[in-house]
Structures are given as structure tokens and as C-alpha cells.
Design a protein around this motif. Structure first.
Motif, PDB file in Angstrom:
ATOM      1  N   ALA A   1       0.836  -1.195   0.000  1.00 28.30           N
ATOM      2  CA  ALA A   1       0.000   0.000   0.000  1.00 28.30           C
ATOM      3  C   ALA A   1       0.871   1.246   0.000  1.00 28.30           C
ATOM      4  CB  ALA A   1      -0.908  -0.009   1.208  1.00 28.30           C
ATOM      5  N   ALA A   2       0.337   2.330  -0.544  1.00 27.60           N
ATOM      6  CA  ALA A   2       1.094   3.584  -0.565  1.00 27.60           C
ATOM      7  C   ALA A   2       1.189   4.145   0.840  1.00 27.60           C
ATOM      8  CB  ALA A   2       0.399   4.589  -1.480  1.00 27.60           C
ATOM      9  N   LEU A   3       2.221   4.953   1.073  1.00 28.17           N
ATOM     10  CA  LEU A   3       2.400   5.572   2.381  1.00 28.17           C
ATOM     11  C   LEU A   3       1.275   6.551   2.664  1.00 28.17           C
ATOM     12  CD1 LEU A   3       6.202   6.318   2.182  1.00 28.17           C
ATOM     13  CD2 LEU A   3       5.116   4.760   3.760  1.00 28.17           C
ATOM     14  N   LYS A   4       0.799   6.567   3.882  1.00 30.79           N
ATOM     15  CA  LYS A   4      -0.209   7.523   4.294  1.00 30.79           C
ATOM     16  C   LYS A   4       0.291   8.283   5.509  1.00 30.79           C
ATOM     17  CE  LYS A   4      -4.116   4.758   2.627  1.00 30.79           C
ATOM     18  NZ  LYS A   4      -5.351   4.054   2.991  1.00 30.79           N
ATOM     19  N   LEU A   5       0.082   9.575   5.518  1.00 28.95           N
ATOM     20  CA  LEU A   5       0.488  10.386   6.653  1.00 28.95           C
ATOM     21  C   LEU A   5      -0.491  10.169   7.800  1.00 28.95           C
ATOM     22  CD1 LEU A   5       1.403  13.743   4.871  1.00 28.95           C
ATOM     23  CD2 LEU A   5       2.867  11.798   5.391  1.00 28.95           C
ATOM     24  N   GLY A   6       0.033  10.108   9.017  1.00 27.36           N
ATOM     25  CA  GLY A   6      -0.821   9.966  10.181  1.00 27.36           C
ATOM     26  C   GLY A   6      -1.584  11.261  10.445  1.00 27.36           C
ATOM     27  N   PRO A   7      -2.726  11.178  11.115  1.00 24.39           N
ATOM     28  CA  PRO A   7      -3.514  12.380  11.391  1.00 24.39           C
ATOM     29  C   PRO A   7      -2.814  13.275  12.410  1.00 24.39           C
ATOM     30  CG  PRO A   7      -4.430  10.481  12.528  1.00 24.39           C
ATOM     31  CD  PRO A   7      -3.330   9.963  11.657  1.00 24.39           C
ATOM     32  N   LYS A   8      -2.812  14.580  12.115  1.00 28.87           N
ATOM     33  CA  LYS A   8      -2.279  15.586  13.051  1.00 28.87           C
ATOM     34  C   LYS A   8      -0.901  15.197  13.608  1.00 28.87           C
ATOM     35  CE  LYS A   8      -6.809  17.301  14.426  1.00 28.87           C
ATOM     36  NZ  LYS A   8      -7.758  17.551  15.531  1.00 28.87           N
ATOM     37  N   GLN A   9       0.072  15.088  12.727  1.00 29.17           N
ATOM     38  CA  GLN A   9       1.421  14.725  13.162  1.00 29.17           C
ATOM     39  C   GLN A   9       1.917  15.742  14.186  1.00 29.17           C
ATOM     40  OE1 GLN A   9       2.666  12.037  12.587  1.00 29.17           O
ATOM     41  NE2 GLN A   9       2.330  11.265  10.541  1.00 29.17           N
ATOM     42  N   ASP A  10       2.613  15.249  15.168  1.00 24.02           N
ATOM     43  CA  ASP A  10       3.113  16.097  16.239  1.00 24.02           C
ATOM     44  C   ASP A  10       4.083  17.130  15.673  1.00 24.02           C
ATOM     45  OD1 ASP A  10       3.963  15.336  19.624  1.00 24.02           O
ATOM     46  OD2 ASP A  10       4.536  17.117  18.513  1.00 24.02           O
ATOM     47  N   ARG A  11       3.796  18.403  15.942  1.00 26.19           N
ATOM     48  CA  ARG A  11       4.651  19.477  15.422  1.00 26.19           C
ATOM     49  C   ARG A  11       6.073  19.365  15.957  1.00 26.19           C
ATOM     50  NH1 ARG A  11       5.709  22.269  11.109  1.00 26.19           N
ATOM     51  NH2 ARG A  11       6.603  24.314  11.533  1.00 26.19           N
ATOM     52  N   ALA A  12       6.218  18.969  17.197  1.00 30.93           N
ATOM     53  CA  ALA A  12       7.552  18.826  17.784  1.00 30.93           C
ATOM     54  C   ALA A  12       8.363  17.765  17.048  1.00 30.93           C
ATOM     55  CB  ALA A  12       7.443  18.464  19.262  1.00 30.93           C
ATOM     56  N   ALA A  13       7.677  16.696  16.637  1.00 28.87           N
ATOM     57  CA  ALA A  13       8.363  15.632  15.902  1.00 28.87           C
ATOM     58  C   ALA A  13       8.907  16.173  14.586  1.00 28.87           C
ATOM     59  CB  ALA A  13       7.406  14.474  15.642  1.00 28.87           C
ATOM     60  N   GLN A  14       8.097  16.962  13.894  1.00 32.56           N
ATOM     61  CA  GLN A  14       8.527  17.531  12.619  1.00 32.56           C
ATOM     62  C   GLN A  14       9.721  18.468  12.795  1.00 32.56           C
ATOM     63  OE1 GLN A  14       4.946  19.326  11.123  1.00 32.56           O
ATOM     64  NE2 GLN A  14       4.133  17.395  10.345  1.00 32.56           N
ATOM     65  N   ILE A  15       9.706  19.260  13.868  1.00 28.97           N
ATOM     66  CA  ILE A  15      10.810  20.194  14.117  1.00 28.97           C
ATOM     67  C   ILE A  15      12.090  19.435  14.431  1.00 28.97           C
ATOM     68  CG2 ILE A  15      11.668  21.998  15.663  1.00 28.97           C
ATOM     69  CD1 ILE A  15       8.706  22.941  15.894  1.00 28.97           C
ATOM     70  N   HIS A  16      11.985  18.407  15.279  1.00 24.72           N
ATOM     71  CA  HIS A  16      13.170  17.582  15.581  1.00 24.72           C
ATOM     72  C   HIS A  16      13.736  16.960  14.302  1.00 24.72           C
ATOM     73  CE1 HIS A  16      13.560  17.728  19.907  1.00 24.72           C
ATOM     74  NE2 HIS A  16      12.284  17.423  20.093  1.00 24.72           N
ATOM     75  N   ALA A  17      12.847  16.484  13.440  1.00 26.88           N
ATOM     76  CA  ALA A  17      13.291  15.870  12.189  1.00 26.88           C
ATOM     77  C   ALA A  17      13.989  16.892  11.301  1.00 26.88           C
ATOM     78  CB  ALA A  17      12.108  15.253  11.456  1.00 26.88           C
ATOM     79  N   GLU A  45       3.998   5.403  17.762  1.00 20.29           N
ATOM     80  CA  GLU A  45       3.717   4.227  16.937  1.00 20.29           C
ATOM     81  C   GLU A  45       3.327   4.579  15.497  1.00 20.29           C
ATOM     82  OE1 GLU A  45       4.271   1.114  18.112  1.00 20.29           O
ATOM     83  OE2 GLU A  45       5.006   2.208  19.860  1.00 20.29           O
ATOM     84  N   THR A  46       3.367   5.848  15.168  1.00 23.06           N
ATOM     85  CA  THR A  46       2.977   6.273  13.825  1.00 23.06           C
ATOM     86  C   THR A  46       3.858   5.625  12.759  1.00 23.06           C
ATOM     87  OG1 THR A  46       2.261   8.406  14.686  1.00 23.06           O
ATOM     88  CG2 THR A  46       2.664   8.283  12.317  1.00 23.06           C
ATOM     89  N   GLN A  47       3.246   5.153  11.694  1.00 20.50           N
ATOM     90  CA  GLN A  47       3.987   4.627  10.545  1.00 20.50           C
ATOM     91  C   GLN A  47       3.600   5.470   9.337  1.00 20.50           C
ATOM     92  OE1 GLN A  47       3.582   0.380  10.079  1.00 20.50           O
ATOM     93  NE2 GLN A  47       5.097   0.040  11.653  1.00 20.50           N
ATOM     94  N   SER A  48       4.527   6.307   8.895  1.00 18.94           N
ATOM     95  CA  SER A  48       4.224   7.252   7.826  1.00 18.94           C
ATOM     96  C   SER A  48       5.458   7.464   6.962  1.00 18.94           C
ATOM     97  CB  SER A  48       3.791   8.591   8.428  1.00 18.94           C
ATOM     98  OG  SER A  48       4.893   9.176   9.132  1.00 18.94           O
ATOM     99  N   GLY A  49       5.281   8.271   5.926  1.00 21.78           N
ATOM    100  CA  GLY A  49       6.408   8.603   5.064  1.00 21.78           C
ATOM    101  C   GLY A  49       7.505   9.319   5.814  1.00 21.78           C
ATOM    102  N   GLU A  50       7.109  10.229   6.727  1.00 17.30           N
ATOM    103  CA  GLU A  50       8.104  10.956   7.519  1.00 17.30           C
ATOM    104  C   GLU A  50       8.919  10.003   8.393  1.00 17.30           C
ATOM    105  OE1 GLU A  50       4.906  11.865   7.340  1.00 17.30           O
ATOM    106  OE2 GLU A  50       4.664  14.054   7.404  1.00 17.30           O
ATOM    107  N   VAL A  51       8.225   9.063   9.030  1.00 21.23           N
ATOM    108  CA  VAL A  51       8.912   8.108   9.911  1.00 21.23           C
ATOM    109  C   VAL A  51       9.847   7.216   9.104  1.00 21.23           C
ATOM    110  CG1 VAL A  51       8.587   6.151  11.489  1.00 21.23           C
ATOM    111  CG2 VAL A  51       7.091   8.155  11.654  1.00 21.23           C
ATOM    112  N   LEU A  52       9.401   6.776   7.943  1.00 24.35           N
ATOM    113  CA  LEU A  52      10.256   5.956   7.075  1.00 24.35           C
ATOM    114  C   LEU A  52      11.522   6.711   6.696  1.00 24.35           C
ATOM    115  CD1 LEU A  52      10.803   3.453   5.347  1.00 24.35           C
ATOM    116  CD2 LEU A  52       9.367   4.463   3.561  1.00 24.35           C
TER     117      LEU A  52
END
Length: 201
Positions: A1-17, A45-52
Motif C-alpha cells: 500500500a502507498a504511504l499515508k500520513l498519520g492524522p495531526k502529526q506532532d509538530r515537535a516531531a517535525q521540528i526535531h526531524a 507508533e505512527t507509521q508514515s512517510g516521515e517516519v520511514l
């Protein structure tokens, strides 16, 4: 299946990345690893394109510093996330092949390198994959299979540096098997290519 973004990704996670990506580009690998690991904690536990993407970056960083088992561990976590992206699949297969090669798990290294080869889209990628595959066989003393891999790599290689490496490796394998004429042919070719490289510098 294609990657799907999780709902309302944590903003702090995005900044750390994002801090991790900047640090990696600047060669600050320790900071990059710390930031990526912090991002993973926030994603939980999110599995998304960002996490990959984060997991692949962590695996590549660990691999660059020869932390092979940790690279393999991050790679295995990444492989649990479905993706249709051939680029991600090829990068991940390459990481896993090199990580398992580093831990001397040659069976897994060969399996992933074969995947990497099948996903390679350019002649250069194919040549590099054949070189790594030959090294896997060589370490298992499967010299004929190693020589065959190196010869296939020569057909795909399009740079003098890669041709030099592959001819030298093929010559070494034929020498090991006492096939002296073929060994001499490849070793002479490697020497000529090396001389051309030296002349060009």
C-alpha cells in the motif's frame, strides 16, 4: 500500500526531524542522530512517510560510522513500513545489504543485495551492486560466483574508477582460481585504468 500520513502529526516531531536533516547536511552526525531519535519518540507508533525517511536516515548515519547492527535494526524497522517508492526500497535494500555484510551475516547480505540489484535504475547503481555482491561471495570463498559478479559489474560500469575496481577484483578472483590468462587480462586493464586516473589528477 502507498504511504499515508498519520492524522495531526506532532509538530515537535517535525521540528526535531528538520533539525536532524540540517545537522546531517552540515556533517554534524551526532546532532542529527539525536534529533532524529527525538522525532521518533514524538511520532510514537505512527507509521508514515516521515517516519520511514527518518529511519532510513538513521540507518545511513549508523552505517557511515560502521555501527552495523544498529544500522540493521533501524533498517528492519523501516522495512515494516509499506512503500511503493522504488527509491526508498532501493536505498533500504542497499543499507540492509551493507549492514549485514558488516556483521558478517553474508546470507542476509546477499538476499538484500540481490533486491538492491533488481531495484537499481542506473548502470552505475548496477555496477556498484555487482561489486558489493562479488565481495559478499569473495568473503565466503565462492570465487567463481564472485568473479561472475565482478564481470557483470564491468558491463554496467561507466566510470574509470569503478571499472578499475571491478577489473582488479575480477583479476584477483581468477588469480585465486589459477586462471592466469584471465587474471592477467583483468589486472592489466585495472592497471591501465589506474594510470589514466593518476594522469588525470
Amino acid at each position: 500500500a502507498a504511504l499515508k500520513l498519520g492524522p495531526k502529526q506532532d509538530r515537535a516531531a517535525q521540528i526535531h526531524a528538520q533539525i536532524g536533516y540540517v545537522a546531517r547536511q552540515q556533517g554534524e552526525d551526532v546532532q542529527a542522530v539525536e534529533s532524529f531519535e527525538q522525532a521518533l519518540k514524538h511520532y510514537k507508533e505512527t507509521q508514515s512517510g516521515e517516519v520511514l525517511e527518518i529511519l532510513i536516515n538513521l540507518a545511513e548515519l549508523k552505517l557511515a560510522h560502521r555501527w552495523y547492527q544498529e544500522a540493521a535494526d533501524y533498517g528492519e524497522r523501516a522495512s515494516a513500513i509499506s512503500t511503493e517508492s522504488a527509491d526508498f526500497q532501493q536505498r533500504l535494500a542497499k543499507i540492509m545489504a551493507e549492514a549485514y555484510y558488516g556483521t558478517r551475516d553474508y546470507a542476509n547480505a546477499e538476499e538484500y543485495e540481490q533486491q538492491c540489484l533488481s531495484l537499481s535504475s542506473t548502470d552505475q547503481q548496477k555496477a556498484e551492486s555487482h561489486l558489493r555482491l562479488g565481495m559478499i561471495y569473495e568473503h565466503q570463498e565462492q570465487y567463481q560466483k564472485a568473479a561472475d559478479a565482478y564481470r557483470k559489474g564491468i558491463k554496467s560500469a561507466n566510470t574509470n574508477r569503478m571499472l578499475c575496481q571491478l577489473n582488479g577484483a575480477a583479476g584477483r578472483m581468477y588469480l585465486q582460481e589459477e586462471r592466469l590468462n584471465q587474471a592477467a587480462k583483468h589486472l592489466k586493464e585495472a592497471l591501465e585504468l589506474a594510470d589514466e586516473q593518476d594522469a588525470g589528477t
